[in-house]
Design a protein around this motif. Structure first.
Motif, mmCIF file in Angstrom:
data_model
loop_
_atom_site.group_PDB
_atom_site.id
_atom_site.type_symbol
_atom_site.label_atom_id
_atom_site.label_comp_id
_atom_site.label_asym_id
_atom_site.label_seq_id
_atom_site.Cartn_x
_atom_site.Cartn_y
_atom_site.Cartn_z
ATOM 1 N N ARG A 64 0.865 -1.125 -0.088
ATOM 2 C CA ARG A 64 -0.113 0.056 0.141
ATOM 3 C C ARG A 64 0.839 1.247 -0.088
ATOM 4 O O ARG A 64 0.606 2.304 -0.693
ATOM 5 N N LEU A 65 2.077 1.219 0.829
ATOM 6 C CA LEU A 65 2.953 2.270 0.659
ATOM 7 C C LEU A 65 3.613 2.468 -0.987
ATOM 8 O O LEU A 65 3.808 3.586 -1.513
ATOM 9 N N ILE A 66 3.912 1.471 -1.454
ATOM 10 C CA ILE A 66 4.337 1.562 -3.095
ATOM 11 C C ILE A 66 3.255 1.965 -3.739
ATOM 12 O O ILE A 66 3.471 2.868 -4.648
ATOM 13 N N ALA A 67 1.863 1.770 -3.416
ATOM 14 C CA ALA A 67 0.907 2.370 -4.243
ATOM 15 C C ALA A 67 0.619 3.595 -3.855
ATOM 16 O O ALA A 67 0.184 4.550 -4.939
ATOM 17 N N TRP A 68 0.785 4.303 -2.568
ATOM 18 C CA TRP A 68 0.792 5.663 -2.402
ATOM 19 C C TRP A 68 1.869 6.372 -3.279
ATOM 20 O O TRP A 68 1.556 7.546 -3.898
ATOM 21 N N VAL A 69 3.310 5.744 -3.162
ATOM 22 C CA VAL A 69 4.065 6.592 -3.782
ATOM 23 C C VAL A 69 3.946 6.797 -5.346
ATOM 24 O O VAL A 69 4.239 7.650 -5.772
ATOM 25 N N SER A 70 3.311 5.600 -6.122
ATOM 26 C CA SER A 70 3.088 5.659 -7.351
ATOM 27 C C SER A 70 2.077 6.775 -7.572
ATOM 28 O O SER A 70 1.897 7.351 -8.489
ATOM 29 N N SER A 71 0.918 6.771 -6.700
ATOM 30 C CA SER A 71 -0.242 7.513 -6.865
ATOM 31 C C SER A 71 0.274 9.191 -6.682
ATOM 32 O O SER A 71 -0.479 9.916 -7.277
ATOM 33 N N ASN A 72 1.141 9.422 -5.798
ATOM 34 C CA ASN A 72 1.833 10.723 -5.529
ATOM 35 C C ASN A 72 2.485 11.233 -6.807
ATOM 36 O O ASN A 72 2.210 12.375 -7.253
ATOM 37 N N ALA A 73 3.198 10.099 -7.533
ATOM 38 C CA ALA A 73 3.883 10.412 -8.728
ATOM 39 C C ALA A 73 3.248 10.918 -9.680
ATOM 40 O O ALA A 73 3.583 11.558 -10.469
ATOM 41 N N THR A 74 2.132 10.237 -9.975
ATOM 42 C CA THR A 74 0.995 10.740 -10.891
ATOM 43 C C THR A 74 0.199 11.719 -10.750
ATOM 44 O O THR A 74 -0.469 12.189 -11.541
ATOM 45 N N GLY A 75 -0.271 12.133 -9.320
ATOM 46 C CA GLY A 75 -0.817 13.219 -9.088
ATOM 47 C C GLY A 75 -2.160 12.752 -8.620
ATOM 48 O O GLY A 75 -3.196 13.577 -8.589
ATOM 49 N N CYS A 76 -2.602 11.359 -8.503
ATOM 50 C CA CYS A 76 -4.166 11.085 -8.401
ATOM 51 C C CYS A 76 -4.326 11.236 -6.863
ATOM 52 O O CYS A 76 -4.023 10.297 -6.036
ATOM 53 N N ARG A 77 -5.098 12.262 -6.503
ATOM 54 C CA ARG A 77 -5.573 12.464 -4.903
ATOM 55 C C ARG A 77 -6.172 11.238 -4.566
ATOM 56 O O ARG A 77 -6.178 11.067 -3.371
ATOM 57 N N LEU A 81 5.694 -4.659 -9.036
ATOM 58 C CA LEU A 81 5.324 -4.098 -10.277
ATOM 59 C C LEU A 81 3.863 -4.322 -10.585
ATOM 60 O O LEU A 81 3.243 -3.451 -11.185
ATOM 61 N N GLY A 82 3.312 -5.432 -10.075
ATOM 62 C CA GLY A 82 1.823 -5.619 -10.117
ATOM 63 C C GLY A 82 1.316 -4.489 -9.488
ATOM 64 O O GLY A 82 0.145 -3.755 -9.887
ATOM 65 N N VAL A 83 1.589 -4.189 -8.169
ATOM 66 C CA VAL A 83 1.080 -2.904 -7.557
ATOM 67 C C VAL A 83 0.937 -1.797 -8.268
ATOM 68 O O VAL A 83 0.207 -0.835 -8.456
ATOM 69 N N ILE A 84 2.095 -1.490 -8.675
ATOM 70 C CA ILE A 84 2.521 -0.310 -9.474
ATOM 71 C C ILE A 84 1.585 -0.035 -10.685
ATOM 72 O O ILE A 84 1.010 0.954 -10.988
ATOM 73 N N SER A 85 1.498 -1.127 -11.263
ATOM 74 C CA SER A 85 0.784 -1.186 -12.615
ATOM 75 C C SER A 85 -0.696 -1.120 -12.239
ATOM 76 O O SER A 85 -1.284 -0.558 -13.202
ATOM 77 N N LEU A 86 -1.012 -1.871 -11.283
ATOM 78 C CA LEU A 86 -2.752 -1.687 -10.973
ATOM 79 C C LEU A 86 -3.064 -0.369 -10.486
ATOM 80 O O LEU A 86 -3.992 0.164 -11.091
ATOM 81 N N PHE A 87 -2.279 0.298 -9.945
ATOM 82 C CA PHE A 87 -2.233 1.702 -9.523
ATOM 83 C C PHE A 87 -2.353 2.685 -10.898
ATOM 84 O O PHE A 87 -2.991 3.823 -10.709
ATOM 85 N N GLY A 88 -1.584 2.315 -11.726
ATOM 86 C CA GLY A 88 -1.247 3.236 -13.030
ATOM 87 C C GLY A 88 -2.841 3.396 -13.803
ATOM 88 O O GLY A 88 -3.358 4.022 -14.064
ATOM 89 N N TYR A 89 -3.439 2.092 -13.509
ATOM 90 C CA TYR A 89 -4.768 1.691 -14.176
ATOM 91 C C TYR A 89 -5.386 2.739 -13.251
ATOM 92 O O TYR A 89 -6.724 3.611 -13.852
ATOM 93 N N LEU A 90 -5.483 2.613 -11.855
ATOM 94 C CA LEU A 90 -6.497 3.159 -11.271
ATOM 95 C C LEU A 90 -6.522 4.836 -11.216
ATOM 96 O O LEU A 90 -7.435 5.636 -11.109
ATOM 97 N N ASN A 91 -4.948 5.248 -11.236
ATOM 98 C CA ASN A 91 -4.834 6.565 -11.360
ATOM 99 C C ASN A 91 -5.329 7.307 -12.506
ATOM 100 O O ASN A 91 -5.988 8.247 -12.360
ATOM 101 N N ARG A 92 -5.271 6.620 -13.530
ATOM 102 C CA ARG A 92 -5.703 7.180 -14.661
ATOM 103 C C ARG A 92 -7.578 7.025 -14.948
ATOM 104 O O ARG A 92 -8.291 7.842 -15.266
ATOM 105 N N TRP A 93 -7.932 6.153 -14.216
ATOM 106 C CA TRP A 93 -9.373 5.691 -14.172
ATOM 107 C C TRP A 93 -9.884 6.835 -13.263
ATOM 108 O O TRP A 93 -10.982 7.504 -13.746
ATOM 109 N N ASN A 94 -9.542 7.037 -12.166
ATOM 110 C CA ASN A 94 -10.070 8.112 -11.046
ATOM 111 C C ASN A 94 -9.678 9.543 -11.382
ATOM 112 O O ASN A 94 -10.799 10.330 -11.218
ATOM 113 N N ASP A 95 -8.619 9.775 -11.617
ATOM 114 C CA ASP A 95 -8.418 11.053 -12.363
ATOM 115 C C ASP A 95 -9.298 11.487 -13.379
ATOM 116 O O ASP A 95 -9.682 12.574 -13.514
ATOM 117 N N SER A 96 -9.576 10.674 -14.405
ATOM 118 C CA SER A 96 -10.241 10.995 -15.451
ATOM 119 C C SER A 96 -11.698 11.037 -15.333
ATOM 120 O O SER A 96 -12.602 11.817 -15.855
#
Length: 200
Positions: free
Chosen positions: A66-79, A153-168
Motif C-alpha cells: 500500500r505504501l508502494i501504491a501511495w508513492v506511485s499515486s503521488n508520482a502521478t498526482g491522483c489524489r 510492479l503488479g501494485v505499481i501497474s494496478l495503480f497506474g490503471y486506477l490513477n488514470r481511471w479515477n483522475d479521468s
C-alpha cells in the motif's frame, strides 16, 4: 460530480460479492468500483486482479504494497488513489512513523534500505517517460527476489490503471478516505481536488 455516476452497490450481485474484499482493505466499496459496474465484466476483472496483486506471496508485506501504491499515486498526482492507498496502509498495519513520514521515505529512519529501493522503484516506474534503469535494478536485487519484484510492479501497474481511471472520472472521494488523507497527507497540502463531488 464524477464524469460517470457510480451505480448502487446492489447493481451487479457478482460484483457486490467480490467487492466484500474492499470492506477489509478500506472499510467501504470504493466509488471507482461502483462506476466500473456500468460494464460488470470490467468491475469483476478489476477486483480479481486487485486480489491477485495484493496477495502475499513473499516478503512484500500488505503494508509495503500500500505504501508502494501511495508513492506511485503521488508520482502521478491522483489524489483519490493517494487517499485510498494511505488508508489501506494504515489498516494493514504500516508503522505509525512510516505513515507520518511517507513524504520523507528516502531519508527518514523509519524506512529500511530495502523499503527505500521498493519505493524508489515505484517512483521511477510511475513516471512518463518510464525511468526504470540499471541502477534501480541493482538496488532491487540487493534486497528482493524476482517474484517479489513482480509483486511490486503488479501494485505499481494496478495503480497506474486506477490513477488514470479515477483522475479521468473525477471519482467522488468517500468520507473514510478523506479522513485518512487529512490525517497523514493534509500537512503536505493534500486536498480533494477534482474528487470533491462538484467539479465536472
Amino acid at each position: 460530480m464524477a464524469l460517470v455516476n457510480p451505480l448502487e452497490p446492489n447493481h451487479d450481485p457478482e460484483t457486490k460479492n467480490l467487492a466484500e474484499f474492499f470492506n477489509e482493505t478500506l472499510g467501504f466499496c470504493p466509488n471507482s468500483v461502483l462506476t466500473m459496474q456500468h460494464r460488470p465484466a470490467i468491475s469483476k476483472a478489476f477486483i480479481n486482479l486487485n486480489k491477485a496483486v495484493m496477495a502475499n506471496e513473499g516478503r512484500v508485506t500488505s503494508a509495503l504494497k500500500r505504501l508502494i501504491a501511495w508513492v506511485s499515486s503521488n508520482a502521478t498526482g491522483c489524489r483519490y488513489c493517494q487517499a485510498h492507498a494511505i488508508r489501506a496502509a494504515e489498516r494493514y498495519g504500516a508503522e505509525q512513523e512510516q505513515l507520518d513520514n511517507i513524504w520523507e521515505y528516502r531519508t527518514h529512519p523509519a524506512f529500511s534500505e530495502a523499503e527505500r529501493a521498493a519505493l524508489d522503484f515505484s517512483v521511477q516506474a510511475s513516471q512518463v517517460p518510464n525511468a526504470v534503469d540499471a541502477e534501480i535494478k541493482e538496488r532491487l536485487y540487493t534486497y528482493w527476489n524476482e517474484g517479489e519484484i513482480v509483486e511490486m510492479l503488479g501494485v505499481i501497474s494496478l495503480f497506474g490503471y486506477l490513477n488514470r481511471w479515477n483522475d479521468s472520472m473525477g471519482t467522488s472521494i468517500e468520507d473514510g478516505a478523506v479522513q485518512s488523507a487529512d490525517q497523514y497527507l493534509g500537512k503536505h497540502g493534500w486536498e480533494k481536488g477534482k474528487h470533491d463531488g462538484s467539479r465536472y
